[in-house]
Design an enzyme around this catalytic site. Structure first.
Site, PDB file in Angstrom:
ATOM      1  N   CYS A  86      90.320 -28.581  51.721  1.00  0.00           N
ATOM      2  CA  CYS A  86      90.960 -27.271  51.589  1.00  0.00           C
ATOM      3  C   CYS A  86      90.835 -26.716  50.181  1.00  0.00           C
ATOM      4  O   CYS A  86      90.399 -25.591  49.986  1.00  0.00           O
ATOM      5  CB  CYS A  86      92.439 -27.354  51.974  1.00  0.00           C
ATOM      6  SG  CYS A  86      92.645 -27.713  53.711  1.00  0.00           S
ATOM      7  N   HIS A  87      91.253 -27.493  49.206  1.00  0.00           N
ATOM      8  CA  HIS A  87      91.250 -26.967  47.843  1.00  0.00           C
ATOM      9  C   HIS A  87      90.603 -27.919  46.855  1.00  0.00           C
ATOM     10  O   HIS A  87      90.805 -27.819  45.653  1.00  0.00           O
ATOM     11  CB  HIS A  87      92.674 -26.613  47.411  1.00  0.00           C
ATOM     12  CG  HIS A  87      93.332 -25.674  48.370  1.00  0.00           C
ATOM     13  ND1 HIS A  87      94.161 -26.090  49.370  1.00  0.00           N
ATOM     14  CD2 HIS A  87      93.235 -24.342  48.506  1.00  0.00           C
ATOM     15  CE1 HIS A  87      94.549 -25.051  50.076  1.00  0.00           C
ATOM     16  NE2 HIS A  87      94.010 -23.982  49.583  1.00  0.00           N
TER      17      HIS A  87
END
Lengths: 200, 430
Positions: A164-165
């Site tokens: 995701c990040h």
């Protein structure tokens, strides 16, 4: 509209001096506020995890079939639990990492005191060094990191990589590249035999 | 704008009602004869379009609720049932989903219009603040609505966004976790979460409708701002709302509906993400999570800041800062058309918002991250540096003497003005 012959406003009664009416107003108002707050509590508390959710407390896992280098994911309280059987190389890498290099210096291990440092000993299962048991939820915003399957990209430190990040975890599940602020949490668990694990 | 009532009840029933609940008088004064600046351009038609979109969303939403099942194991299937089995279900659902996007298109245009023409400046600060509040409520409502489909993107968007609150653990250990478990009703996103998001998704639009009424009320006290950004001085500066702006708003609405219908009928999934047609799976995060397009700039800001708590603060501040715009902008001139320096910064800000939107959809790595940080810096610098400083140092262009003059030019305006030119009020800014 009717007008009052006597002043109705209590403040107009007697200048700045507190009166019996002021006391009554404050007492009644305060009591009503306490009552309103008490009535509000059930409306808020109903959102907390209910009895049936709380009762799903433990999960039993048979870890006998997991070879070194393999990992499985099981569910506990609706969360994925990563169980990894680490290779000697992975253990050595985790052990050789100086604690000063870590973003989060704490073990985050529910089986140890809160202040335990994030050494590999404190992250791995007690006296069973190859085994790493963690809640497989990125401590940034709750995604499931990659790295459980053999073909997954595991990041620069050979542990887990959050798609995701971009957070990366090492082979002891410690965060090495942000934005995640904490190491992957370790749930309360114990070995009931050499090959049986009880989570929760 | 406050003006004397011209309503004449012309039947017995109307007179009877007028002395009891004067709604016909209210409608007549506020929506028929309401004096409106004569120079409003098409950017002013989006208020009416937004009202229409709110009605569309509530109408389609209420009927969809008759078929949707807010349960963990049935929500996704009930949405598919709406698409395949329910009479006109495909039309209702696509209208509702595309409608959310169109609602945001209109809301963003409306907001940028207010920013460009300085519609937030005195005496319209409360009007602006209510508008920002509506935007916040819209964001919450849209987020909850997207979760109800219970596809992969729904599920992981809820996971990521609700986890934002866990950053409070950095302030008071345990607070964030308790708060998140309270929001979830469990130890992870699940059935109880879906159920409560559904309840709130049904509630919030009606709260929005209430704030919209306050927004229109706050508009009708000072009256509309206008492209020249100067106050109405005489009645010649205005035209009655009906028929002049009912027609203009109506035409713009028809064009807007054309685009809306084009998407609904020809490309209903154009703005959606294909992964949301995969049922939610709590054991597998999609390789690349992206929010709906209308959240992308804010998502880019969240990811540009390499710290969990400050990332969340940046995300909240990116919208929250709008509340303070009336006091951050120090210029006395409302309309950016008369601000030669600020104009460039304004358009750079528009470009920044689009750039952040693009970057929010890209993976957070390499150059994307570098540019994400640059644009995030400018996003906040625009409000915190440009607005106060440029307002101080800039020498604005000469404003027209009146709204009529800005439309007809100085000579014709003089001819059109009533016999006493001396009545002209002093210019606002030399």
């Amino acid at each position: 509209m009717a007008t009052h012959e006597t002043p109705f406003d209590p403040a107009a009664d007697s200048g700045d001096e507190p009166t019996r009416r002021d006391v009554l107003l404050i007492a009644a108002g305060g009591f009503a506020a306490v009552g309103a707050a008490a009535a509000l509590w059930p409306l808020l508390d109903q959102m907390n995890p209910d009895a049936s959710t709380l009762s799903l407390a433990t999960t039993d896992v048979d870890i006998a079939p997991i070879e070194p280098g393999q990992a499985i994911t099981v569910m506990w309280r609706g969360k994925p639990i990563f169980i990894r059987h680490r290779t000697d190389k992975e253990i050595a890498e985790a052990k050789d990492t100086p604690l000063d290099d870590l973003i989060d210096p704490l073990a985050r291990n529910a089986n140890l005191p809160d202040s335990a440092p994030a050494s590999d000993d404190n992250r791995a299962a007690k006296d069973k060094e190859p085994w790493l048991v963690m809640i497989g939820i990125c401590t940034h915003l709750g995604c499931i990191p990659k790295g459980q399957a053999v073909g997954d990209y595991k990041g620069e430190f050979g542990g887990w990589f959050c798609p995701c990040h971009g957070s990366q975890y090492d082979t002891a599940g410690r965060v090495r590249i942000g934005p995640a602020p904490e190491n992957l949490s370790i749930p309360p668990y114990s070995f009931t035999s050499d090959t049986k694990l009880k989570i929760g | 704008m406050a003006h004397p009532s011209t309503y004449q009840p012309n039947s017995g029933i109307a007179r009877w009602l007028d002395s009891r609940l004067p709604i016909p008088r209210l409608m007549h004064d506020q929506f028929l004869v309401f004096p409106t600046p004569r120079n409003l351009n098409y950017w002013w038609t989006f208020g009416g379009i937004l009202t229409f979109m709110l009605v569309v969303q509530i109408a389609t939403g209420v009927v969809l609720a008759m078929h949707f099942i807010p349960a963990e194991d049935r929500a996704f299937d009930s949405v598919e049932k709406i698409m395949r089995d329910v009479n006109w279900g495909w039309l209702l659902r696509y209208s509702h989903a595309v409608g959310a996007s169109m609602f945001f298109v209109a809301a963003y245009i409306h907001t940028f219009r207010g920013l460009y023409y300085g519609s937030y400046k005195a005496p319209r600060e409360v009007l602006w603040i209510l508008g920002v509040l509506i935007l916040l409520l819209m964001i919450a409502t849209a987020f909850m609505g997207y979760s109800l489909v219970w596809g992969q993107m729904s599920f992981w968007a809820v996971t990521v966004i609700t986890n934002l609150f866990s950053s409070l653990d950095a302030v008071i250990p345990g607070l964030g976790t308790s708060l998140v478990e309270w929001i979830w009703g469990g130890f992870a996103v699940g059935g109880p979460t879906l159920n409560r998001l559904y309840a709130l998704h049904y509630l919030l639009p009606f709260i929005i409708a209430g704030v919209v009424i306050l927004h229109i009320w706050a508009l009708h006290i000072p009256g509309n701002n206008n492209p020249a950004g100067i106050e109405v001085k005489t009645v010649k500066d205005t035209v009655p709302f009906h028929p002049y702006y009912t027609i203009k708003d109506g035409f713009a609405l028809v064009v807007f509906i054309l685009v809306f219908a084009g998407l609904v009928f020809y490309s209903p999934n154009f703005l959606g993400h294909p992964d949301n047609y995969i049922p939610a799976n709590p054991l597998q995060t999609p390789p690349h999570i992206v929010p709906e397009w209308y959240f992308l700039p804010f998502y880019a800001i969240l990811r540009a800041i390499p710290d969990k708590l400050f990332g969340v603060i940046g995300l909240i501040a990116s919208i929250g800062i709008l509340f303070f715009v009336p006091w951050l902008d120090t210029s006395k001139v409302r309309s950016t058309s008369y601000r030669p320096i600020y104009k460039w910064f304004f358009w750079a800000f528009v470009v920044t918002c689009f750039a952040l939107g693009y970057l929010g959809a890209q993976p957070p790595e390499g150059w994307y991250l570098v540019f994400g940080r640059l644009f995030t810096f400018y996003y906040f610098a625009f409000f915190l540096l440009v607005m106060p400083v440029v307002g101080w140092i800039e020498r604005p262009l000469r404003l027209p003497g009146s709204i009529t003059e800005s439309v007809l030019g100085p000579q014709k305006a003089k001819a059109a003005r009533s016999p006493s030119p001396a009545q002209r009020m002093p210019e606002e800014v030399a």
